[in-house]
Write a protein that holds these residues in place. Sequence first.
Motif, PDB file in Angstrom:
ATOM      1  N   ILE A   3       0.867  -1.175   0.000  1.00 30.15           N
ATOM      2  CA  ILE A   3       0.000   0.000   0.000  1.00 30.15           C
ATOM      3  C   ILE A   3       0.903   1.223   0.000  1.00 30.15           C
ATOM      4  O   ILE A   3       1.858   1.303   0.761  1.00 30.15           O
ATOM      5  CB  ILE A   3      -0.907   0.024   1.240  1.00 30.15           C
ATOM      6  N   LEU A  20      -1.999  -0.334   9.287  1.00 30.23           N
ATOM      7  CA  LEU A  20      -1.883  -1.138   8.073  1.00 30.23           C
ATOM      8  C   LEU A  20      -0.865  -2.263   8.221  1.00 30.23           C
ATOM      9  O   LEU A  20      -1.113  -3.389   7.784  1.00 30.23           O
ATOM     10  CB  LEU A  20      -1.517  -0.234   6.890  1.00 30.23           C
ATOM     11  N   TYR A  25      -0.160  -5.530   5.912  1.00 30.71           N
ATOM     12  CA  TYR A  25       0.231  -4.872   4.671  1.00 30.71           C
ATOM     13  C   TYR A  25       1.668  -4.346   4.753  1.00 30.71           C
ATOM     14  O   TYR A  25       2.155  -4.030   5.822  1.00 30.71           O
ATOM     15  CB  TYR A  25      -0.708  -3.701   4.356  1.00 30.71           C
ATOM     16  N   VAL A  47      -2.927  -0.659  -3.677  1.00 23.67           N
ATOM     17  CA  VAL A  47      -3.857   0.441  -3.424  1.00 23.67           C
ATOM     18  C   VAL A  47      -3.051   1.656  -2.968  1.00 23.67           C
ATOM     19  O   VAL A  47      -1.956   1.514  -2.430  1.00 23.67           O
ATOM     20  CB  VAL A  47      -4.937   0.038  -2.380  1.00 23.67           C
ATOM     21  N   LEU A  49      -3.394   5.248  -0.716  1.00 23.35           N
ATOM     22  CA  LEU A  49      -4.128   6.113   0.207  1.00 23.35           C
ATOM     23  C   LEU A  49      -3.582   7.512  -0.015  1.00 23.35           C
ATOM     24  O   LEU A  49      -2.378   7.753   0.154  1.00 23.35           O
ATOM     25  CB  LEU A  49      -3.910   5.670   1.651  1.00 23.35           C
ATOM     26  N   VAL A 118      -9.939  -0.244   3.018  1.00 30.43           N
ATOM     27  CA  VAL A 118      -8.909  -0.808   2.138  1.00 30.43           C
ATOM     28  C   VAL A 118      -9.339  -2.189   1.656  1.00 30.43           C
ATOM     29  O   VAL A 118      -9.295  -2.492   0.459  1.00 30.43           O
ATOM     30  CB  VAL A 118      -7.540  -0.866   2.853  1.00 30.43           C
TER      31      VAL A 118
END
Length: 133
Positions: A3, A20, A25, A47, A49, A118
């Motif tokens: 991420i 996270l 992650y 992904v 953020l 997420v």
Amino acid sequence: MKILLIEDSKFQRIANERALVKAGYIVIHAADGEEGLRAARENIPAVILLDMMLPKVSGLDVLRALKADMLVKHIPVIVLSGLGQANETKLLSEGAAAFVTKSEKSFENNPSFLIRTVESVLTQCKSMVATSF
């Protein structure tokens, strides 16, 4: 799963990264828009953020650049904004996968909301890929 967290607030970055990482992650972080765009292209995360209030390149300009770049446009972007939900419709129309209103208290005291968002976005993306074949 990687991420990318693009956030200039050290407090928010640390709080989000801890949550996270605890959820399993791998977190790559960038402190401004330029660094975020470079990190997205170099790391191809699952992904992103994205904070909206960033130095050098604004969050909106980062979102637009990501969605215009063939290499990274497929990556879902979750917008993190302290500006409230008035911008949600515009940001979703610009290509954001989800919008989360942030506050220092909400992520510090309830990081599970961020994790659920997420996971929801990642699940939606997997479903879209599976149905496109």
